[in-house]
Design an enzyme around this catalytic site. Structure first.
Site, short mmCIF file in Angstrom:
data_model
loop_
_atom_site.label_atom_id
_atom_site.label_comp_id
_atom_site.label_asym_id
_atom_site.label_seq_id
_atom_site.Cartn_x
_atom_site.Cartn_y
_atom_site.Cartn_z
N HIS A 185 0.87 -1.18 0.00
CA HIS A 185 0.00 0.00 0.00
C HIS A 185 0.90 1.23 0.00
CE1 HIS A 185 0.89 -1.32 4.15
NE2 HIS A 185 1.30 -0.06 4.23
N HIS A 198 6.49 5.92 -2.20
CA HIS A 198 7.01 4.70 -2.81
C HIS A 198 6.19 3.51 -2.32
CE1 HIS A 198 8.87 4.97 1.15
NE2 HIS A 198 8.93 3.65 1.12
#
Length: 198
Positions: free
Chosen positions: A46, A133
């Site tokens: 996630h 990221h």
């Protein structure tokens, strides 16, 4: 001592991008030294907005209320996932990641709004500059220097283009439960962004 729960706030990924991350991981697992990297299961990847750490149960409702306000003011948007990298760099990799690109600036604004709202509730603001990221894996502590170097070489030579576009319509307040098989993420609350609200 009251029982605490480990919590974080994150943006979920689309199924299509999760599948692409899974394919990329399979490529990397074949190319990297065995057991050098602890890979994150693709379905658990996630985009973290704020890691809260261990919190008391009575803090759950104030966090929900704050996130309701934050998400009401941010419209749905999307970001692109692609490119491969590592922290601190591919010469000395510790964290293997796929990059996130947002041309609208809404991702950064959402992150800032979440940070600010959590700071108002007494949580420490994240000191590091926001560097969005998707974490694919972390180098194992017991990995030898040669293995770490080989992981870095693999990351440098593996070509990864755009993996897909992630529509951002919800923000999730997760509890992380540590089990022998690894961390399990359980949603405490889901918030729809701006105009996506029903």
């Amino acid at each position: 001592m009251p029982k605490t729960l480990r919590a974080f706030i994150a943006v979920p990924l689309s199924k299509a991008v999760t599948q692409e991350l899974d394919k990329l991981q399979c490529r990397l697992i074949r190319a990297c030294p065995a057991r050098a990297v602890r890979w994150v299961p693709a379905e658990k990847i996630h985009l973290t907005m704020h890691f809260l750490g261990d919190i008391l149960p009575e803090r759950v409702n104030p966090i929900k209320e704050a996130l309701t306000v934050v998400t009401r003011n941010v419209p749905p948007f999307s970001f692109t996932a692609g490119q491969l990298g590592a922290f601190p760099n591919t010469n000395r990799p510790r964290v293997v990641w796929v990059g996130v690109s947002d041309t609208t600036s809404w991702l950064e604004l959402l992150h800032e709004a979440v940070n600010e709202s959590m700071e108002q509730l007494g949580f420490q603001r994240e000191a590091r500059r926001f560097s969005p990221h998707l974490t694919l894996g972390r180098i194992q502590r017991k990995a030898g220097q040669e293995d770490v170097r080989n992981v870095g070489k693999t990351l440098s030579t593996t070509k990864v283009g755009t993996l897909g576009i992630v529509p951002v319509e919800t923000l999730i307040f997760f509890q992380s439960v540590l089990r022998p098989s690894g961390a399990e993420y359980m949603p405490l609350a889901t918030f729809k962004l701006g105009k996506a609200r029903s």
